[in-house]
Design a protein around this motif. Structure first.
Motif, PDB file in Angstrom:
ATOM      1  N   HIS A 142       0.825  -1.205   0.000  1.00 15.92           N
ATOM      2  CA  HIS A 142       0.000   0.000   0.000  1.00 15.92           C
ATOM      3  C   HIS A 142       0.865   1.262   0.000  1.00 15.92           C
ATOM      4  O   HIS A 142       0.583   2.222  -0.731  1.00 15.92           O
ATOM      5  N   CYS A 148      -4.676   0.782  -2.268  1.00 17.01           N
ATOM      6  CA  CYS A 148      -5.386   0.183  -1.143  1.00 17.01           C
ATOM      7  C   CYS A 148      -6.187  -1.008  -1.631  1.00 17.01           C
ATOM      8  O   CYS A 148      -7.029  -0.871  -2.539  1.00 17.01           O
ATOM      9  N   CYS A 166      -3.206   2.312   4.150  1.00 16.59           N
ATOM     10  CA  CYS A 166      -3.923   2.953   3.044  1.00 16.59           C
ATOM     11  C   CYS A 166      -3.936   4.471   3.182  1.00 16.59           C
ATOM     12  O   CYS A 166      -4.343   5.169   2.250  1.00 16.59           O
TER      13      CYS A 166
END
Length: 270
Positions: A142, A148, A166
Motif C-alpha cells: 500500500h 489500497c 492505506c
C-alpha cells in the motif's frame, strides 16, 4: 591459408572473451530483475519469475561455454570447435526462447496477478492479525504503490475498517495504530493495476535482455564455424601438398647409374 586460419582463431578467442563478459552482465541484469519480481511473488504469482530464472541459468551456462570455446580455439581441434559452435547455437536458441516466453507472460500476466492478489487478500483477512507477515506485506504494498486493497478501499468494506497503510503510514507505524476508519488522505485506487504495470515493465526488461543477448552472441556461431571451415581447408591443402611431393618423388628418374662417379665397366679376365 595459415594466416586466414590464425585470423579466425584470434577472432574466436576475442569473441569468447566478450562472450564471457556478456554472461557476467547478463547474470547481474537477470539477477536484479528476478529480485524485483521475487519481492512481490505473493501478489503476482511465480509464473512471472520463470523467464528471469531461465535467463539467470543461461548466464551461468554461457560462462561455461565461453571457457570451453577458449580452450578449443587454442587447441585448434576441428571436432571440438564444431561442438563449441553447436553449444553456442543452443545457448542462443534458448535465450531467444526466453524472450518469447517473457513476452507471452507479459501479455497474460494481468489474469495471474488478479487471481493471486485476490487469493492472498482473502488469506490475509482470514488471519485478522495486523502484525502477521501477510498483513505487513500488504502494508508495504500500500505504501510503496500508494494504493489500497485489490480494487480499492471498498475491498475492506466487509471488515468494517481500513488498514492504516492505506493512509500512507508504513508497516512499523501500523504496529502501534494498526487500523483506522478515519483517513483524510485515503488511497482510492487498488493495487492490482499499478502492480500489473510494474510486473509488465520488469518482464519487458527481461525479454529485451534475452533478445539483445541472443542477437549479440549469435555472431559467435559464424566465427566458430568459419574457423572450423578454415581448419578443414588447411588440412585438405596440406594433404594435397603431401600427395604432390610424394608423386614427384616416385616419378623422378634414377640417374645414379649415369653419374660420373659410377665405376667404369671392366672386361672379364681370361
Amino acid at each position: 591459408m595459415a594466416l586466414s586460419t590464425n585470423c579466425w582463431k584470434y577472432l574466436v578467442l576475442t569473441f569468447n572473451v566478450l562472450f564471457a563478459m556478456s554472461a557476467v552482465v547478463l547474470f547481474g541484469v537477470s539477477g536484479f530483475l528476478l529480485y524485483k519480481l521475487f519481492v512481490y511473488r505473493h501478489f503476482i504469482g511465480v509464473n512471472a519469475e520463470y523467464p528471469a530464472i531461465l535467463l539467470l541459468m543461461m548466464a551461468i551456462i554461457t560462462c561455461s561455454v565461453a571457457w570451453i570455446g577458449w580452450r578449443t580455439a587454442k587447441s585448434m581441434h576441428h571436432f571440438h570447435i564444431v561442438l563449441t559452435g553447436v553449444l553456442i547455437f543452443v545457448v542462443v536458441v534458448i535465450q531467444f526462447s526466453c524472450f518469447v516466453w517473457a513476452m507471452v507472460v507479459w501479455d497474460s500476466v494481468d489474469i495471474d496477478i488478479k487471481n493471486s492478489m485476490s487469493s492472498y487478500f482473502d488469506l490475509a483477512n482470514e488471519l485478522n492479525n495486523p502484525n502477521s507477515p501477510d498483513s505487513i506485506r500488504w502494508d508495504r504494498l500500500h505504501v510503496q504503490f500508494e494504493c489500497c486493497g485489490v480494487s480499492g478501499p471498498g475491498d475492506y468494506g466487509q471488515k468494517g475498517s481500513v488498514p492504516f497503510s492505506c493512509c500512507g503510514q508504513g508497516p512499523l507505524d501500523a504496529k502501534f495504530k494498526p487500523y483506522t476508519a478515519d483517513c483524510s488522505t485515503l488511497y482510492q485506487r487498488g493495487c492490482a493495476k499499478p502492480l500489473h504495470h510494474y510486473t509488465r515493465q520488469q518482464l519487458l526488461l527481461v525479454a529485451m535482455a534475452a533478445l539483445i543477448a541472443s542477437i549479440l552472441q549469435s555472431s559467435g556461431i559464424f566465427c566458430t564455424f568459419f574457423l572450423a571451415h578454415a581448419i578443414t581447408k588447411r588440412r585438405r591443402a596440406s594433404i594435397r601438398n603431401s600427395s604432390s611431393i610424394r608423386e614427384a618423388t616416385f616419378s623422378a628418374p634414377d640417374d645414379s647409374l649415369l653419374s660420373p662417379t659410377a665405376p667404369a665397366p671392366t672386361l672379364p679376365k681370361y
